[in-house]
Design a protein around this motif. Sequence first.
Motif, PDB file in Angstrom:
ATOM      1  N   GLY A 270     -57.046 -16.030  28.783  1.00 32.43           N
ATOM      2  CA  GLY A 270     -56.673 -15.078  29.836  1.00 32.43           C
ATOM      3  C   GLY A 270     -56.619 -13.651  29.307  1.00 32.43           C
ATOM      4  N   SER A 271     -56.315 -12.737  30.194  1.00 34.51           N
ATOM      5  CA  SER A 271     -56.123 -11.316  29.846  1.00 34.51           C
ATOM      6  C   SER A 271     -57.368 -10.650  29.280  1.00 34.51           C
ATOM      7  N   LEU A 272     -58.542 -11.087  29.763  1.00 38.00           N
ATOM      8  CA  LEU A 272     -59.765 -10.430  29.295  1.00 38.00           C
ATOM      9  C   LEU A 272     -60.295  -9.425  30.327  1.00 38.00           C
ATOM     10  N   GLU A 273     -59.534  -9.232  31.417  1.00 37.85           N
ATOM     11  CA  GLU A 273     -59.998  -8.336  32.476  1.00 37.85           C
ATOM     12  C   GLU A 273     -60.184  -6.907  31.969  1.00 37.85           C
ATOM     13  N   SER A 274     -59.403  -6.547  30.976  1.00 39.10           N
ATOM     14  CA  SER A 274     -59.472  -5.172  30.475  1.00 39.10           C
ATOM     15  C   SER A 274     -60.859  -4.842  29.920  1.00 39.10           C
ATOM     16  N   LEU A 275     -61.635  -5.891  29.601  1.00 43.70           N
ATOM     17  CA  LEU A 275     -62.960  -5.638  29.031  1.00 43.70           C
ATOM     18  C   LEU A 275     -64.013  -5.363  30.088  1.00 43.70           C
ATOM     19  N   THR A 276     -63.654  -5.631  31.339  1.00 50.56           N
ATOM     20  CA  THR A 276     -64.615  -5.410  32.409  1.00 50.56           C
ATOM     21  C   THR A 276     -65.018  -3.938  32.435  1.00 50.56           C
ATOM     22  N   GLY A 277     -66.330  -3.735  32.496  1.00 48.18           N
ATOM     23  CA  GLY A 277     -66.838  -2.374  32.548  1.00 48.18           C
ATOM     24  C   GLY A 277     -67.041  -1.728  31.200  1.00 48.18           C
ATOM     25  N   SER A 278     -66.680  -2.417  30.156  1.00 44.74           N
ATOM     26  CA  SER A 278     -66.884  -1.800  28.836  1.00 44.74           C
ATOM     27  C   SER A 278     -67.987  -2.536  28.077  1.00 44.74           C
ATOM     28  N   LYS A 279     -68.449  -1.896  27.005  1.00 46.62           N
ATOM     29  CA  LYS A 279     -69.488  -2.503  26.184  1.00 46.62           C
ATOM     30  C   LYS A 279     -68.852  -3.485  25.211  1.00 46.62           C
ATOM     31  N   LEU A 280     -69.579  -4.592  24.926  1.00 51.58           N
ATOM     32  CA  LEU A 280     -69.028  -5.597  24.012  1.00 51.58           C
ATOM     33  C   LEU A 280     -69.381  -5.217  22.573  1.00 51.58           C
ATOM     34  N   THR A 281     -68.780  -4.128  22.125  1.00 52.73           N
ATOM     35  CA  THR A 281     -68.986  -3.666  20.749  1.00 52.73           C
ATOM     36  C   THR A 281     -68.268  -4.623  19.799  1.00 52.73           C
ATOM     37  N   SER A 282     -68.510  -4.446  18.509  1.00 52.24           N
ATOM     38  CA  SER A 282     -67.827  -5.334  17.565  1.00 52.24           C
ATOM     39  C   SER A 282     -66.317  -5.140  17.644  1.00 52.24           C
ATOM     40  N   ALA A 283     -65.884  -3.932  17.958  1.00 50.73           N
ATOM     41  CA  ALA A 283     -64.442  -3.705  18.106  1.00 50.73           C
ATOM     42  C   ALA A 283     -63.916  -4.465  19.314  1.00 50.73           C
ATOM     43  N   ALA A 284     -64.694  -4.464  20.403  1.00 51.60           N
ATOM     44  CA  ALA A 284     -64.255  -5.169  21.608  1.00 51.60           C
ATOM     45  C   ALA A 284     -64.190  -6.671  21.350  1.00 51.60           C
ATOM     46  N   VAL A 285     -65.216  -7.178  20.633  1.00 45.29           N
ATOM     47  CA  VAL A 285     -65.231  -8.610  20.328  1.00 45.29           C
ATOM     48  C   VAL A 285     -64.053  -8.969  19.422  1.00 45.29           C
ATOM     49  N   ALA A 286     -63.745  -8.090  18.483  1.00 49.20           N
ATOM     50  CA  ALA A 286     -62.598  -8.340  17.610  1.00 49.20           C
ATOM     51  C   ALA A 286     -61.315  -8.394  18.429  1.00 49.20           C
ATOM     52  N   GLU A 287     -61.222  -7.530  19.433  1.00 47.97           N
ATOM     53  CA  GLU A 287     -60.039  -7.529  20.288  1.00 47.97           C
ATOM     54  C   GLU A 287     -59.960  -8.844  21.079  1.00 47.97           C
ATOM     55  N   ILE A 288     -61.120  -9.324  21.560  1.00 46.11           N
ATOM     56  CA  ILE A 288     -61.126 -10.618  22.260  1.00 46.11           C
ATOM     57  C   ILE A 288     -60.639 -11.714  21.313  1.00 46.11           C
ATOM     58  N   GLY A 289     -61.113 -11.660  20.071  1.00 43.96           N
ATOM     59  CA  GLY A 289     -60.681 -12.638  19.067  1.00 43.96           C
ATOM     60  C   GLY A 289     -59.175 -12.596  18.880  1.00 43.96           C
ATOM     61  N   ARG A 290     -58.613 -11.390  18.833  1.00 38.14           N
ATOM     62  CA  ARG A 290     -57.158 -11.275  18.651  1.00 38.14           C
ATOM     63  C   ARG A 290     -56.417 -11.848  19.851  1.00 38.14           C
ATOM     64  N   ILE A 291     -56.945 -11.566  21.065  1.00 36.05           N
ATOM     65  CA  ILE A 291     -56.295 -12.093  22.273  1.00 36.05           C
ATOM     66  C   ILE A 291     -56.321 -13.626  22.242  1.00 36.05           C
ATOM     67  N   ALA A 292     -57.478 -14.186  21.906  1.00 34.35           N
ATOM     68  CA  ALA A 292     -57.598 -15.649  21.853  1.00 34.35           C
ATOM     69  C   ALA A 292     -56.649 -16.220  20.805  1.00 34.35           C
ATOM     70  N   HIS A 293     -56.593 -15.566  19.672  1.00 34.06           N
ATOM     71  CA  HIS A 293     -55.729 -16.009  18.576  1.00 34.06           C
ATOM     72  C   HIS A 293     -54.269 -16.053  19.017  1.00 34.06           C
ATOM     73  N   ARG A 294     -53.844 -15.030  19.767  1.00 34.29           N
ATOM     74  CA  ARG A 294     -52.460 -14.998  20.248  1.00 34.29           C
ATOM     75  C   ARG A 294     -52.155 -16.152  21.195  1.00 34.29           C
ATOM     76  N   GLN A 295     -53.171 -16.529  21.994  1.00 33.92           N
ATOM     77  CA  GLN A 295     -52.923 -17.538  23.034  1.00 33.92           C
ATOM     78  C   GLN A 295     -53.081 -18.976  22.554  1.00 33.92           C
ATOM     79  N   CYS A 296     -53.636 -19.181  21.351  1.00 33.17           N
ATOM     80  CA  CYS A 296     -53.995 -20.542  20.930  1.00 33.17           C
ATOM     81  C   CYS A 296     -53.170 -21.005  19.741  1.00 33.17           C
ATOM     82  N   HIS A 297     -52.705 -22.236  19.852  1.00 36.24           N
ATOM     83  CA  HIS A 297     -51.833 -22.776  18.800  1.00 36.24           C
ATOM     84  C   HIS A 297     -52.252 -24.184  18.426  1.00 36.24           C
ATOM     85  N   PRO A 298     -53.192 -24.313  17.497  1.00 40.63           N
ATOM     86  CA  PRO A 298     -53.606 -25.651  17.070  1.00 40.63           C
ATOM     87  C   PRO A 298     -52.428 -26.452  16.505  1.00 40.63           C
ATOM     88  N   LEU A 299     -52.542 -27.762  16.622  1.00 35.72           N
ATOM     89  CA  LEU A 299     -51.467 -28.649  16.196  1.00 35.72           C
ATOM     90  C   LEU A 299     -52.006 -29.674  15.211  1.00 35.72           C
TER      91      LEU A 299
END
Lengths: 330, 175, 772
Positions: A270-299
């Motif tokens: 979730g919370s990827l709406e902020s990327l709408t309208g922007s370019k998927l630069t490496s910085a943007a992809v890194a930010e997506i990675g951080r968002i995913a990392h925050r939301q996911c908790h392997p067991l």
Amino acid sequence: MLTLPPFTYHAPATVSEAVALLAEHRGDVKLLAGGTDLLPNMKHRLFTPAHLVGLRSVRGLAEIAEKDGAVRLGPMVSIARLARDPLVEQRLPSLQAAAQAIAGPQLRQMGTLGGNLCLDTRCVFYNQTAFWRLALGYCLKKDGTVCHVVKAGKRCVAAASNDTAPALLTLGARIRVAGPLGTRDVALADFYFADGVRNLGLQEDEVLTGIEVPSPEAGQRSGFQKLRVREAVDYPSLSVAVSSALDAGGNARWVRVAVSALGARPHLVGSLESLTGSKLTSAAVAEIGRIAHRQCHPLTNINIDPAWRRDLIPVLVKRAFETCRLARAS
Amino acid sequence: MPAGRPPKTVLTLKVNGDSVELAVEPRTTLLEALRYTLRLTGSKQGCDKGDCGACTVLIDGTPTLACLTLAVECQGRAVTTIEGLARGPHVHPVQDAFDLCGALQCGFCQPGMMLSAAALLEANARPTRLQIREALSGNLCRCTGYKQIFDAVEVASGQREVAERDPRPTTGGES
Amino acid sequence: MKGHAVVGRRLRKLDGLKKATGEAKYADDLELPRMLHCKLLRSPHAHARIRRIDFTRCRAHPGVVEVLEGAELPARYGVIPWTPDEQALAADKARFVGDEVAAVAALDELAAEEALALIDVEWEVLPALVEPEQALAAGSPQIHEGKKHGNVSKHVGLSFGDVDAGFAASASVAEEDFFYAGSTHAAIEPHCALAQYDAEGNLTLWSSTQIPHYVHRELSRVLGLPETRVRVIQPFLGGAFGGKSDPFALEFVVAKLAMKTGRPVKCLLTREEVFFAHRGRHPMKMRFKVGLAKDGRIEAVDSKILIDGGAYSSFGLVTAYYSGQLLTGPYTFGSYRFDSTRVFTNKPPCGPKRGHGSVQPRFAFEVALDMAAEKLGLDPIEVRRRNFVGENVLTVNGQTITSNGFLQCLDAVEAASRWKERKGKLPYGRGLGVAGSMYISGTAYPLYPNELPQSGIQVKLDRSGKVTIFSGGSDIGQGLNSLPAYLIAEEIGCDPRDCHVVVSDTDLTPVDLGAYSSRGTYMIGAACLEAGQRLWAMLSEAVGAKWGCPGAAVEGALGTIRGPADGQQMSFREAVQLAEAKFGTLGATGSYRTQKLGGDYRGGTIGASPAYSFTAHVVEVRVDVETGVWKVERVWAAHDCGKALNPTLVEGQIEGSVYMGFGEAAMEEMTYLPSGLHAGPSLLDYRIPTSLDTPDIEATIVEPIDPGGPHGAKEAGEGPLHPVIPAIANALYDAVGVRLTALPFHPAKVLAALRAKAKHDGLAESAERGAC
């Protein structure tokens, strides 16, 4: 060798016959597609149904076609066919990549898309023989009351381990289900629940009859990455699917990311709406990675270091974007 | 079979070219039917549940795990086991190449391996090394380290020559 | 010496086409009329006393024919006669999750499985000692009551030379803790045994064993039958690697059930049960200290090793010795000390896996050697070369080295890997590593003391020209069904394809001790030469008499016998008929007898071998530094096996060894829950490398002719496994600068080590900057 428990086998010729058999034997029946998940589980006595309803003879469940703005996939399409089908290659590259990464050659021939989407959740404390589970003292998912993954946990956290699910989630797939009262359509995103005992929105007398993926938009691309110990056979330790559509200027109209092999429900980030309208630069992809990392908790439901699996989420997200393929015109 | 189980069903299938009729319990796997009913013991069992590939047979030409296939679901289908890979007195080129290259150490995983290899060559007469690796990745071998197996598939497909072509005894010098 | 007609050629195996066509029968392929199926009830507890077993409900199952409990087979046994601590079915207590406690014989497998669930066992659960430290802790209960030393299975401490002085004289000392995880054989064939007891009181057991002779002895003892009434047959065997070299519960159980029922009884283990049968690689916690002189000479080596033995002794007494005794080559040790303790724990018993006892310390030593050499700025290959122990020498612990091709092995892998051009010059993330090793070609002494031959061969010559060879050797895939044909054919001039080798049947074939300790080629080979030479003496004399020339002037190869005169030749068949007419029915035997070898001290004979093989590997790795995932790009493996009797089979052994070692380095580990329950006893959770994971392997055979081996041959089956693991560790260090000391090198560990190093380097860098 490990035996299968006794059962009576039924081979309906139509979906309605299958549904009728499921209704008739409700409470003591399972559907059999490719058998690559159900039969090992039955050998482990995780299921001991008195009746099996085989879908092999049911006609019309193995189509791959694009019409009316959607790619339609039959649930009995084999994983191997998905992995090499030219339409899937052109239109749904991430689904094809996911199919290619499933198990080994024979299991891909035998296993089906429907079976993969309905794969029973997996856990190191569950996918074991009857003797092993007795020695363990059983678990929350089967025959017991204790979760061995989350101490004092009340809800089963066995892992969704199907590779096609995250890919299809990011492609906006819907599924069609037939039951005694007719058919219903449901978004794949609403099909899964965060309960490892029963993570599917499928009643016992229902049959998955179709998967429908919206035809890709212009500029849509998708990618898939799977982490596993061996380069074949293994279920995922972690899987990541990404999909996006870029406008003519290279800006994202939308971005979807799904992470799986964590808990019972494949996680649509979730919370990827902020990327709408922007370019998927490496910085943007890194930010997506951080968002995913925050939301996911392997067991520890999978016997691969959960901290490492979590650490790798941003890496797999990055690589999934790097290996994205553009959906081509059919 | 002790009393009290669901009755057996009679099915007809084509095994190694022969039409055979047999009675099986619904729970009988194709592997059990082949090994213990038809006494075709060339198909092996290594892991019980689809993890090793030793039970691989060809169903309608496609490599399939017999341990996860119900015999009742094979009604009317064509099954090829290792016993049927050779036609007549001549071994299949894959079998000959496996023997020449030393790929048959203990030999236990190899019936399944050779059937996967034969199916690969049927679909792709000159596979690359990577394609060979991929096609065999569902067949575990614990003896060889796989190299002599890869070599054997290349020999069988005419892409490699062996250092010494020891003739087969049955052909009196020809191989 | 005449050239070889058979030896050294890449001939087919005698049984290759049988295996290729599915004709070869393995134990579970056998079926007898009225055969019953047996299943074993196993303990769900890691440590528990059996108070009572009640079969009432079990016997009521319609498929059940007979049951069995431990009290019916009370005799204790073990593969080592000094440590008989196993029982076919536990009568007093169970010592690991999976220990066998009862058995059922039923009409089919499903019925037997259902009936197991109807056996009621009353347990008194005892504390489970899962880790060796727990087992050693004061006040821990004894796993085997009545043993003198608590839970210590075996302690060995030996010292050679002045170790402390050696370290004092060292210019560079490396000291490090290492952990070698337990791993298992995972032969693709699960264990299976079938027994038949006939009306004349003869018991026949077909079993997937690699030691028919020891099974024969133990079966007779435990069942109370004369050895003359027991026959053990090893059918085709689907892999073993040491995992089928103990007598196993199922063998005694099916035999006893066959005797009780008068019907054939078969037991086939499930894959999960194979993990419980285990006998795999011992986990070892090792502290290693290596001291080098300024020029790189090894001054001193000191190790302290804690060995996790699991619940029973198995070969453990030997394991404890091997963990120290087999390290003293291919390098000269100025002084050496080791202290090894094997401890009982409540886990499946460990035993001899390919490279028994010595793979673990070899890993630790070869890494420590690199660490010490690095401090001196010495190239890893160079330091190994400088310490070469030589040929025809005694090692520091008194083992006799005969031939030694280690330097040629090093040269071969150095050249093939382009080490000199590339070492130290590869980009970050790629690296090269080297390691060497030595292994035995058979142990000098049998497992039970006796003066009898260790291997025997009998040959029968038929007037048709057919040669029938009787060999007790156990073919486990390595080619021992073919070796006698190659060697006899070489001696007597027949075509090896005219040989029929009858194998591994205690009624039909002479005793061979079994497929362990890499003894087959050397010892069975020696017996073949003796038998062949005796036959050739008769054949050549008879032919010489016909041609009027001395026997010594007659030669034979591949079915044709030739005389000294031009065109003087006859077929092998004609020669046999001449000899049969002259001497009567033709036959001969040959034996390999024990040589007196080893150091003159207690334990000095353990690790003594008539010849040693040597190996060197270079490994190239590539590390994905974002994930920790690493791949072996290539392994260059050079192995000194003496004369390669069949290079194709030798290469197969080298490649298979490299693969198996790679698996142990990369992914394999026996893991247990705190309760002692195996965490994943399946081929899905215990992962062995697939065809996509296996590295590219380039095998080179180095052939110094050994003075004692048949045609100069030594072992090839186990030695080449050793170096790959430390070579990978050393290559990873070369690639990314982290020392991995605990196996397996899972990517998670690699990534963690990389991050720790980055943090450390960052701190060091900022400290440096601070100092500026």
